[in-house]
Design a protein around this motif. Sequence first.
Motif, mmCIF file in Angstrom:
data_model
loop_
_atom_site.group_PDB
_atom_site.id
_atom_site.type_symbol
_atom_site.label_atom_id
_atom_site.label_comp_id
_atom_site.label_asym_id
_atom_site.label_seq_id
_atom_site.Cartn_x
_atom_site.Cartn_y
_atom_site.Cartn_z
ATOM 1 N N GLU A 247 0.824 -1.217 0.000
ATOM 2 C CA GLU A 247 0.000 0.000 0.000
ATOM 3 C C GLU A 247 0.853 1.258 0.000
ATOM 4 O O GLU A 247 0.513 2.245 -0.652
ATOM 5 C CB GLU A 247 -0.931 -0.005 1.215
ATOM 6 N N SER A 248 1.963 1.243 0.716
ATOM 7 C CA SER A 248 2.828 2.425 0.744
ATOM 8 C C SER A 248 3.455 2.674 -0.623
ATOM 9 O O SER A 248 3.576 3.826 -1.064
ATOM 10 C CB SER A 248 3.928 2.238 1.788
ATOM 11 N N GLU A 249 3.831 1.594 -1.335
ATOM 12 C CA GLU A 249 4.401 1.752 -2.675
ATOM 13 C C GLU A 249 3.350 2.266 -3.641
ATOM 14 O O GLU A 249 3.631 3.138 -4.476
ATOM 15 C CB GLU A 249 4.960 0.418 -3.172
ATOM 16 N N ARG A 250 2.144 1.746 -3.535
ATOM 17 C CA ARG A 250 1.069 2.170 -4.426
ATOM 18 C C ARG A 250 0.725 3.637 -4.201
ATOM 19 O O ARG A 250 0.422 4.364 -5.150
ATOM 20 C CB ARG A 250 -0.168 1.307 -4.201
ATOM 21 N N ALA A 251 0.781 4.090 -2.965
ATOM 22 C CA ALA A 251 0.457 5.483 -2.660
ATOM 23 C C ALA A 251 1.427 6.444 -3.341
ATOM 24 O O ALA A 251 1.057 7.578 -3.682
ATOM 25 C CB ALA A 251 0.474 5.703 -1.153
ATOM 26 N N LEU A 252 2.657 5.974 -3.551
ATOM 27 C CA LEU A 252 3.660 6.823 -4.190
ATOM 28 C C LEU A 252 3.610 6.748 -5.711
ATOM 29 O O LEU A 252 4.175 7.610 -6.396
ATOM 30 C CB LEU A 252 5.064 6.422 -3.711
#
Length: 377
Positions: A318-323
């Motif tokens: 999720e953190s990678e997708r947010a970026l």
Amino acid sequence: MAQIIEQNTETHVKETSAPSLSTAPGRDVSAPELSGESPLPSLAVQDQTPAHLASLADRARGYVEAASSANTRKAYAADWKHFSAWCRRSNLAPLPPHPQTVGLYITACASGTVDRSTKANSVSTIERRLSSLSWSYAQRGLSLDRKDRHIATVMAGIRNSHARPPVQKEAVMAEDIIAMLETLDRGTLRGLRDRAMLLIGYAGGLRRSEIVGLDLGRDQTEDSSGWIEVLDKGLLVTVRGKTGWREVEVGRGSSDPTCPVVAVETWIRFAKLAKGPLFRRVTGKGKDVGPDRLNDKEVARLVKSTALAAGVRGDLSESERALRFSGHSLRAGLASSAEVDERYVQKQLGHASAEMTRRYQRRRDRFRINLTKAAGL
């Protein structure tokens, strides 16, 4: 360059100003106040402007602001403040411009020593900071020579040492857009507005500032960057982008649920819009539409939130997708999805070169043209 510390401690900032509109002593409408503390040169109040020139002075101030976007001015202001704070901590003077001082500053940016809490800046960030300083000095009637060896040679070394390939935002493809639309509530004004923004942004290959800058017609607001015309076969969008004015044709889709024209028409009808900004804030717990134009950051938030909710690129954390997602994902998605001649995509996106368009094609078949086989191997 080490001598610059001693040179700057003896420097006294002198005030300069452009010729005034008035024959009496006074300040020019566009001449900024020279202050190392001010993040950006401010437009001084023209107290002594002759009465018959007051309206022209006001108009001139408006043109000064219109010369650059609000986001650009905000970035310039932040960069000037960053530079001024570093100069203050280093006992150096930000004014007048000294190439040695700027050379030391960009070295500090590259090494992460601007302050204790700052990490090293990327090459693109340092180049932006240099552009901001050049602009800020120019607004003060001063000139920063970026070709001076203290700047140019240091910058060349920074590029050679720290340059990295650009990190590109993820493209949202047609199937992604359809999934993202399903996360929006069609029964609310906010949902109808957001559907229209996603679809027109994707189909038109528009930048986020171009989306929110649209009006319902020509010459309706002063802060507009374009307008729409609803025609039988689609929307004609006239927009002012980074490369000037261009016309963008957004045709009707194959079905109403995913048609950008139907989405825009539905939003206009239920929001009861007649003129002014096309995309506005929804107020009153989602029941009313206000007069104010949306901020372009809302487009980025919309793309990111719907992409996450739809599970786009679920293979990433999720953190990678947010970026990975932003307003730029819409333009990249059109460039990557449209299976037409490249020149049509280039025109739609408003690119000056085909090479720039290819940079947006995130998931294109890079080996469609195989020069290895063409060479006989």
